[in-house]
Scaffold this motif. Structure first.
Motif, PDB file in Angstrom:
ATOM      1  N   TYR A  31      43.778  35.349  25.525  1.00 22.78           N
ATOM      2  CA  TYR A  31      42.389  35.754  24.879  1.00 22.78           C
ATOM      3  C   TYR A  31      42.448  36.240  23.551  1.00 22.78           C
ATOM      4  CZ  TYR A  31      40.794  34.793  29.290  1.00 22.78           C
ATOM      5  OH  TYR A  31      40.523  34.304  31.073  1.00 22.78           O
ATOM      6  N   GLU A  55      40.167  41.622  30.809  1.00 27.35           N
ATOM      7  CA  GLU A  55      41.743  42.118  31.367  1.00 27.35           C
ATOM      8  C   GLU A  55      41.969  43.120  30.611  1.00 27.35           C
ATOM      9  OE1 GLU A  55      42.971  39.808  32.587  1.00 27.35           O
ATOM     10  OE2 GLU A  55      41.779  38.000  32.369  1.00 27.35           O
ATOM     11  N   GLU A 107      44.463  31.539  35.864  1.00 27.89           N
ATOM     12  CA  GLU A 107      43.682  32.179  37.424  1.00 27.89           C
ATOM     13  C   GLU A 107      43.713  31.679  38.893  1.00 27.89           C
ATOM     14  OE1 GLU A 107      42.330  35.148  35.624  1.00 27.89           O
ATOM     15  OE2 GLU A 107      41.520  34.910  34.373  1.00 27.89           O
ATOM     16  N   GLU A 139      38.984  37.437  38.415  1.00 27.67           N
ATOM     17  CA  GLU A 139      39.938  36.478  37.716  1.00 27.67           C
ATOM     18  C   GLU A 139      39.359  35.490  38.628  1.00 27.67           C
ATOM     19  OE1 GLU A 139      42.100  38.059  36.089  1.00 27.67           O
ATOM     20  OE2 GLU A 139      42.866  38.944  36.675  1.00 27.67           O
ATOM     21  N   HIS A 142      36.521  34.126  36.205  1.00 29.22           N
ATOM     22  CA  HIS A 142      37.075  33.688  34.740  1.00 29.22           C
ATOM     23  C   HIS A 142      37.061  31.437  35.277  1.00 29.22           C
ATOM     24  CE1 HIS A 142      38.207  37.503  33.685  1.00 29.22           C
ATOM     25  NE2 HIS A 142      37.032  37.542  33.160  1.00 29.22           N
TER      26      HIS A 142
HETATM   27 FE   LIG Z   1      41.351  36.924  34.229  1.00 26.32          FE
END
Ligand SMILES: [Fe+2]
Ligand SMILES: [Fe+2]
Length: 178
Positions: A31, A55, A107, A139, A142
């Motif tokens: 990220y 995260e 993910e 997750e 995400h």
């Molecule tokens: Fe994640």
């Protein structure tokens, strides 16, 4: 859940913590790489920044557990540092959708990985299982965020997704041991 009995294999929770910390570190770096390319103002960057903050919380928690339990981190941290950042930056340079396809792929593998750990742990380490279960749910959020942002419509999605998923599986296998 069946109870542990003499002769049964105990789950290797030190190895689990090591690989999980490495994975959360890698995710944070992915990220970071995406945000370095996208800046912080686009809608995609906004979503990515929100996921990145989660995260970081996952990573902080595994760091704390490792310190408490005296588990050494993976020796490959410097590699995940640059590999994660590069994966994030490259996918973001391709397009915002490709960045989301990266999240989708990563993910998907992390969900699989956490599910396996939960099965293996059974009721033997409720503290760790609770964290894993909570993180696994985030997750999956995400992954859903990435799909809602059009990850699957990325040009070359099947190949990109397969390559990233294969890379994740290799990274997971290595970080359990090294
Ligand atoms: Fe994640
Ligand atoms: Fe995470």
């Amino acid at each position: 859940m069946s109870e542990w009995q003499p002769g049964d294999k105990r789950p290797d929770t030190a190895s689990m913590l090591r690989v999980n910390q490495a994975g959360e570190y890698g995710a944070a770096r992915i990220y970071a790489g995406q945000l370095a390319v996208l800046g912080r103002s686009s809608p995609a960057a906004h979503q990515i920044a929100r996921m990145a903050a989660q995260e970081q919380r996952h990573l902080d928690r595994f760091n704390a557990l490792m310190a408490e339990r005296r588990v050494r981190p993976t020796a490959l941290q410097p590699i995940w540092r640059s590999a994660g950042f590069a994966l994030g930056a490259v996918t973001a340079l391709m397009s915002e959708r490709a960045a989301m396809a990266c999240t989708d792929a990563v993910e998907t593998e992390i969900d699989r990985h956490y599910e396996q750990q939960l099965q293996e742990l059974g009721d033997q380490d409720p503290e760790l299982s609770d964290d894993i279960r909570r993180f696994q749910a985030e997750e999956l959020e995400h992954r859903d965020t990435a799909r809602a942002a059009g990850s699957e419509a990325t040009f070359g999605y099947p190949l990109l997704s397969a390559a990233i998923r294969a890379g994740c599986r290799v990274a997971i296998a290595i970080s359990k041991r090294v």
